[in-house]
Motif scaffolding. Structure first.
Motif, PDB file in Angstrom:
ATOM      1  N   GLU A   1       0.823  -1.211   0.000  1.00 40.73           N
ATOM      2  CA  GLU A   1       0.000   0.000   0.000  1.00 40.73           C
ATOM      3  C   GLU A   1       0.860   1.267   0.000  1.00 40.73           C
ATOM      4  O   GLU A   1       0.732   2.142   0.871  1.00 40.73           O
ATOM      5  N   LEU A   2       1.746   1.367  -0.996  1.00 37.19           N
ATOM      6  CA  LEU A   2       2.700   2.479  -1.070  1.00 37.19           C
ATOM      7  C   LEU A   2       2.233   3.608  -1.978  1.00 37.19           C
ATOM      8  O   LEU A   2       2.950   4.581  -2.174  1.00 37.19           O
ATOM      9  N   VAL A   3       1.038   3.466  -2.565  1.00 38.96           N
ATOM     10  CA  VAL A   3       0.521   4.535  -3.436  1.00 38.96           C
ATOM     11  C   VAL A   3       0.049   5.706  -2.578  1.00 38.96           C
ATOM     12  O   VAL A   3      -0.661   5.534  -1.581  1.00 38.96           O
TER      13      VAL A   3
ATOM     14  N   ASN B   1      -2.268  11.581  -4.300  1.00 36.51           N
ATOM     15  CA  ASN B   1      -1.821  11.640  -5.705  1.00 36.51           C
ATOM     16  C   ASN B   1      -1.388  10.229  -6.112  1.00 36.51           C
ATOM     17  O   ASN B   1      -0.279   9.795  -5.795  1.00 36.51           O
ATOM     18  N   LYS B   2      -2.263   9.502  -6.813  1.00 41.56           N
ATOM     19  CA  LYS B   2      -2.015   8.101  -7.106  1.00 41.56           C
ATOM     20  C   LYS B   2      -0.872   7.869  -8.095  1.00 41.56           C
ATOM     21  O   LYS B   2      -0.441   6.734  -8.303  1.00 41.56           O
ATOM     22  N   LYS B   3      -0.386   8.937  -8.716  1.00 42.78           N
ATOM     23  CA  LYS B   3       0.767   8.799  -9.606  1.00 42.78           C
ATOM     24  C   LYS B   3       2.082   8.750  -8.830  1.00 42.78           C
ATOM     25  O   LYS B   3       3.124   8.412  -9.389  1.00 42.78           O
ATOM     26  N   MET B   4       2.017   9.112  -7.561  1.00 41.16           N
ATOM     27  CA  MET B   4       3.215   9.152  -6.718  1.00 41.16           C
ATOM     28  C   MET B   4       3.259   7.935  -5.795  1.00 41.16           C
ATOM     29  O   MET B   4       2.231   7.447  -5.336  1.00 41.16           O
ATOM     30  N   ILE B   5       4.481   7.466  -5.531  1.00 44.72           N
ATOM     31  CA  ILE B   5       4.702   6.300  -4.675  1.00 44.72           C
ATOM     32  C   ILE B   5       5.468   6.730  -3.432  1.00 44.72           C
ATOM     33  O   ILE B   5       6.481   7.444  -3.525  1.00 44.72           O
ATOM     34  N   LEU B   6       4.994   6.301  -2.272  1.00 44.67           N
ATOM     35  CA  LEU B   6       5.671   6.579  -1.006  1.00 44.67           C
ATOM     36  C   LEU B   6       6.637   5.430  -0.740  1.00 44.67           C
ATOM     37  O   LEU B   6       6.253   4.348  -0.266  1.00 44.67           O
ATOM     38  N   CYS B   7       7.905   5.618  -1.072  1.00 51.25           N
ATOM     39  CA  CYS B   7       8.897   4.542  -1.021  1.00 51.25           C
ATOM     40  C   CYS B   7       9.164   4.099   0.409  1.00 51.25           C
ATOM     41  O   CYS B   7       9.352   4.926   1.307  1.00 51.25           O
ATOM     42  N   ASP B   8       9.190   2.780   0.616  1.00 49.80           N
ATOM     43  CA  ASP B   8       9.621   2.241   1.897  1.00 49.80           C
ATOM     44  C   ASP B   8      11.147   2.147   1.882  1.00 49.80           C
ATOM     45  O   ASP B   8      11.813   2.560   0.933  1.00 49.80           O
TER      46      ASP B   8
END
Length: 555
Positions: free
Chosen positions: A394-396, A400-407
């Motif tokens: 669940e990193l979206v 803003n669904k075009k961006m990824i929240l990097c772990d």
């Protein structure tokens, strides 16, 4: 030769003709050789130039692994672990701790023996001489010494002499076939056989009478034609499905491609061999209009005008809903409509597929998804893996669904960049952590050995063509590195000799002695490129040309 081998290896007599030809074929050619270490001897090949037997000046006749795949009963087989086979192919001898007992009775010191893995105990992968009496041994763990001095393995210089690439079989026929004993035929049996012949003739008459009552073949064909008539909409449907099949199923296309080459893939992926499925029977009539229509539908991106079109890029399952939901069909590969039959082999356009093999930095991602770490993946499959990982954790970014929240794991690939990244910015750094491989296949020859080989590591090889001036001001054209594409040196040399109307020779490449080089008199780079692209199916990007005949201009 057969009688010598039979006596040398104590083979049984009374074999069938077929079984004898597995040992020694009816046509045998021979040539002499001299190795780098100074050994001289003779190599025996069959009609297809596959090495079958060899001997040095001081040795007996020794079978190659290719003969032993047909007749494994010639030699006793010493078993070893599968990973050891790779070591032997690298030039090592078989050590005693690496061999697996029990050993056949014929495995005695000084005897020629074969070596196979425990996974495929009958498929011989190496041949050599036993250095010890192996037969009495029951245990090899903790021992020392050389068990077999290896003379020949699959994939060595003998393999390179073969005109065609040889695939390792999954299993071999180990049965020894003997001629049947001729039984005594009594008079009563002869009479019975004659009666059976008369009965058979009566049955033939009955079948003929029945066939005369059936409708003639032209009538049946006419009915089939009427039933099989397709509408324009049907043919359009076939071509559009073929396009989606081409874009979604392996092998992955390497774009850009000329429109004609791209359309070859479309035709090969049609779901039917029906002759009525032709581009001229679609609503578009021409390939250029079809491709432009598919561009409007969002499947392709084109460049060029009129009929001179290049397919620059194509949609994927990630960005096209129709491709995502597409269910592939079984393609029946056929020649493009209107193509003339050709006697030339390998005349179709070869297909290059790039593969990516995981390395240790990306192993945590595959382990997390329970995916195979040793497998090869296409770039689209790698993207699917990353998207699955992002979805699982669940990193979206919800805003803003075009961006990824990097772990932390994804951050390790970003080299200290911000934690929030665009999806497209994540893919490339991760893809670079995979090892690049390639595979070249022939779509019109599914049984080709190259098609079944695993992908090769590294960048795509290039055929090198050099035109230069020799001493005496004679121009020559040298061609090398063509064997990577399965091209036979002798065949290429003879073809260039005819096309260039001059002499041609085969020798070692000066810069790299491991490569074979074909030299033809005269500046014939255009003829060579034309031959490689049109007959052998090479793409122009796989060919490099350098003109050394013109000296550097003085400033």
């Amino acid at each position: 030769m057969l009688s010598t081998i039979t006596e040398l290896y104590a083979l049984p007599t009374g074999l069938t003709k077929e079984c004898e030809e597995r040992i020694v074929p009816s046509i045998v050619k021979q040539t002499t050789f001299k190795s780098i270490k100074g050994y001289t001897g003779t190599i025996y090949t069959d009609e297809a130039q596959t090495p079958i037997w060899f001997k040095t000046k001081d040795s007996e006749l020794i079978p190659t692994v290719y003969t032993l795949w047909k007749a494994p009963f010639i030699l006793p087989i010493v078993k070893t672990h599968p990973h050891v086979i790779e070591v032997l192919e690298g030039g090592a001898d078989l050590m005693l701790p690496g061999s697996v007992p029990p050993f056949p009775e014929r495995c005695l010191k000084g005897r020629i023996v074969a070596v196979a893995s425990t996974h495929k105990p009958d498929v011989v992968m190496a041949v050599g001489r036993a250095c010890l009496d192996l037969a009495p041994l029951e245990r090899t763990i903790g021992t020392k010494g050389v068990a077999v001095e290896v003379y020949h393995t699959n994939g060595d210089m003998l393999y390179q002499l073969a005109k065609q690439k040889i695939r390792v079989p999954e299993e071999v026929d180990t049965e020894i076939q003997f001629k049947p004993e001729e039984p005594e035929v009594e008079t009563t049996e002869i009479v019975q056989q004659e009666a059976e012949v008369h009965t058979t003739q009566e049955e033939v008459r009955e079948v003929r009478e029945v066939r005369e009552e059936e409708p003639s073949e032209p009538v049946v064909e006419k009915l089939a034609e009427e039933v099989a008539t397709l509408t324009t909409e049907d043919v359009d449907y076939f071509f559009k499905r073929s396009l989606m099949q081409t874009l979604t199923q392996p092998p992955e296309l390497v774009l850009p491609l000329q429109a004609s080459t791209f359309m070859n893939h479309i035709v090969n992926n049609l779901s039917s061999d029906d002759n009525s499925i032709q581009m001229k029977k679609t609503s578009w009539k021409k390939s250029a209009k079809f491709l432009k229509a598919m561009e409007k539908d969002g499947f392709l991106k084109l460049k060029g005008k009129g009929d001179d079109i290049t397919v620059v890029s194509a949609a994927t399952k990630d960005n096209n809903e129709e491709l995502k939901n597409f269910v592939p069909h079984k393609a029946k590969k056929s020649k493009p409509a209107g193509a003339k039959p050709s006697s030339k082999t390998n005349s179709s356009q070869l297909i290059l597929t790039k593969y990516y093999k995981p390395t240790s930095p990306v192993r945590p991602i595959l382990n997390d998804l329970d995916m195979n770490y040793t497998a090869f993946y296409t770039s689209n499959e790698v993207k699917d893996l990353i998207n699955k990982y992002i979805a699982k954790h669940e990193l979206v970014n919800p805003k803003n669904k075009k961006m990824i929240l990097c772990d932390d794991l994804l951050k390790s690939f970003m080299q200290g960049k911000e934690a929030s990244q665009g999806r497209d910015k994540i893919m490339d750094p991760i893809l670079k952590k995979f090892s690049e491989h390639y595979k070249i296949t022939n779509p019109d020859d599914p049984d080709s050995p190259e098609n079944s080989e695993p992908p090769r590591k590294g960048a795509v090889p290039q055929v090198k063509i050099i035109t230069e001036t020799k001493i005496g001001r004679k121009l020559i054209t040298r061609v090398s590195n063509f064997e990577a594409f399965g091209i036979d040196p002798e065949q290429l040399s003879s073809e260039l000799k005819v096309r260039c109307s001059g002499s041609s020779t085969i020798g070692q490449n000066v810069q790299n002695p491991k490569l074979v080089e074909v030299t033809v008199q005269g500046p014939h780079s255009k003829i060579v490129i034309d031959l490689l692209t049109k007959k052998y199916g090479l793409h122009t990007t796989w060919i490099s040309f350098e003109d050394k005949s013109k000296g550097k201009k003085k400033k």
